[in-house]
Write an enzyme that holds these catalytic residues in place. Structure first.
Site, PDB file in Angstrom:
ATOM      1  N   GLN A  12       0.828  -1.212   0.000  1.00 37.40           N
ATOM      2  CA  GLN A  12       0.000   0.000   0.000  1.00 37.40           C
ATOM      3  C   GLN A  12       0.864   1.264   0.000  1.00 37.40           C
ATOM      4  OE1 GLN A  12      -2.153   0.987   3.548  1.00 37.40           O
ATOM      5  NE2 GLN A  12      -3.755   2.104   2.463  1.00 37.40           N
ATOM      6  N   ILE A  35       8.124  -9.437  -2.443  1.00 34.26           N
ATOM      7  CA  ILE A  35       8.032 -10.885  -2.690  1.00 34.26           C
ATOM      8  C   ILE A  35       6.930 -11.187  -3.695  1.00 34.26           C
ATOM      9  CG2 ILE A  35       9.055 -11.886  -0.607  1.00 34.26           C
ATOM     10  CD1 ILE A  35       6.184 -12.074   0.529  1.00 34.26           C
ATOM     11  N   ASP A  52      13.186 -11.455  -1.301  1.00 36.55           N
ATOM     12  CA  ASP A  52      12.612 -11.719   0.018  1.00 36.55           C
ATOM     13  C   ASP A  52      13.493 -11.084   1.093  1.00 36.55           C
ATOM     14  OD1 ASP A  52      11.474 -12.669   2.297  1.00 36.55           O
ATOM     15  OD2 ASP A  52      11.503 -14.790   1.727  1.00 36.55           O
ATOM     16  N   TYR A 142       1.163  -7.198  16.354  1.00 33.50           N
ATOM     17  CA  TYR A 142       1.649  -6.157  15.447  1.00 33.50           C
ATOM     18  C   TYR A 142       2.216  -4.976  16.247  1.00 33.50           C
ATOM     19  CZ  TYR A 142       1.255  -2.529  11.803  1.00 33.50           C
ATOM     20  OH  TYR A 142       1.491  -1.509  10.930  1.00 33.50           O
TER      21      TYR A 142
HETATM   22  N1  SER Z   1      -3.155   0.461   9.614  1.00 30.10           N
HETATM   23  C1  SER Z   1      -2.499  -0.512  10.427  1.00 30.10           C
HETATM   24  C2  SER Z   1      -3.421  -1.589  10.821  1.00 30.10           C
HETATM   25  O1  SER Z   1      -4.594  -1.344  10.970  1.00 30.10           O
HETATM   26  C3  SER Z   1      -1.976   0.146  11.655  1.00 30.10           C
HETATM   27  O2  SER Z   1      -0.680   0.539  11.439  1.00 30.10           O
HETATM   28  O3  SER Z   1      -2.973  -2.680  11.025  1.00 30.10           O
END
Ligand code: SER
Length: 316
Positions: A12, A35, A52, A142
């Site tokens: 993105q 990748i 990669d 994350y």
């Molecule tokens: N836009 C991302 C997500 O929603 C956050 O950094 O995972």
């Protein structure tokens, strides 16, 4: 002349950043890798190669062979997807960053950009106008990987003088390449569904307010930070960026101004919990003071462009 490597150039951010960098530095000086296959304009406007980032050896060969001086490392597993495969996501997000930092240190790379996220914050963080320095107890894989990554970036700067720069992006909204797997991605899906079916079933609640940013502002900010004089930068973990903040009912109301029949329904899933743990708005005064970040798009202006461009793309 700098030679720039973009990792994650099919993603993105990468698909748009690569083109912007090529406009500034010349197509042949910006090497795009991913990748997976990148969009046509990325492939045609300069060098593109499947690579990669987890393959440290090949990556090092690539960097040395092409005399790379700057790296933008954008490859990552986003929040929603990471919750489904936590250990793999941790592995990919962390190992890839450590590969790059180490490569940067070993090969005298001049500057490295790595994206962090509002996901570094958690439920114990002040939610409104979240400060640059505050409590950070992320509850997603994350977010944990981004917070650890920030600490590593700062570590490499302090210990080895490696010039690492980073932004905590809010939710990024764009029409060119879909992100996929993020919690903030409802704010992209909603535009596609509005154009296709005049309706959208949202996976967050109507009042899930989150900080967001239109991609052109994110790209401008990224390049501005990378061009800034190193002596101006007081943050080597990652800079807060604010952008705009809104909730699903506000974006739906804005879309209705263009498509009066548009209807939104709400079926919150596991991502609602993630959204609740993130800030509603961000204080980015440190970024403004240090390197002058500023934005062009508000919700109204962004909505207009999103609907127009997605309409064109889908032939509506
Ligand atoms: N836009 C991302 C997500 O929603 C956050 O950094 O995972």
């Amino acid at each position: 002349m700098d030679k720039i490597l973009v990792i994650g150039a099919a993603g993105q951010i990468g698909s748009e950043l690569t083109i912007a960098l090529r406009n500034n530095y010349g197509g042949e000086n910006v090497f795009a890798t991913d990748i997976k296959q990148a969009p046509q304009d990325v492939v045609e406007s300069g060098p593109f190669q499947i690579l990669d980032v987890m393959d440290a050896k090949n990556l090092a060969h690539f960097v040395i062979r092409n005399k790379i001086t700057q790296i933008y490392h954008l490859a990552a597993v986003l929040s929603g997807n990471a919750e489904k495969l936590p250990l793999q996501a941790w592995d990919i997000n962390m190992k890839s960053l450590l590969n790059i930092l180490n490569l940067g240190k070993e090969n005298g790379i001049k500057r490295i950009f790595w994206p962090s996220s509002i996901a570094v914050f958690g439920p114990t963080t002040p939610r409104v106008s979240t400060p640059q320095l505050t409590v950070m107890e992320p509850t997603t894989v994350y977010g944990i990987s981004k917070l650890a990554g920030e600490r590593w970036c700062e570590y490499y700067w302090k210990k080895y003088g490696l010039d690492t720069r980073s932004i905590r992006y809010p939710g990024l909204i764009s029409y060119k390449t879909e992100a996929g797997g993020g919690t903030t991605d409802y704010a992209v899906e909603i535009f596609y569904d509005a154009v296709k079916t005049k309706s959208y079933d949202c996976f967050l609640k109507d009042d899930a307010r989150l900080p967001m940013m239109f991609m052109p502002d994110a790209i401008d900010s990224t390049i501005k930070l990378m061009d800034a004089d190193a002596s101006k930068l007081t943050i080597r973990s990652s800079y807060n960026l604010g952008g705009i903040d809104f909730d699903p009912k506000e974006i739906a109301a804005e879309i209705k101004k263009h498509i009066p029949e548009f209807k939104i329904t709400y079926t919150p899933d596991f991502r609602q919990k993630i959204a609740e743990s993130w800030p509603a708005s961000i204080d980015d005064s440190v970024a403004k003071n240090d390197w002058g970040c500023k934005y062009e798009y508000d919700l109204a202006k962004m909505t207009e462009v999103m609907l127009r461009e997605i309409g064109k793309k889908l032939g509506k």
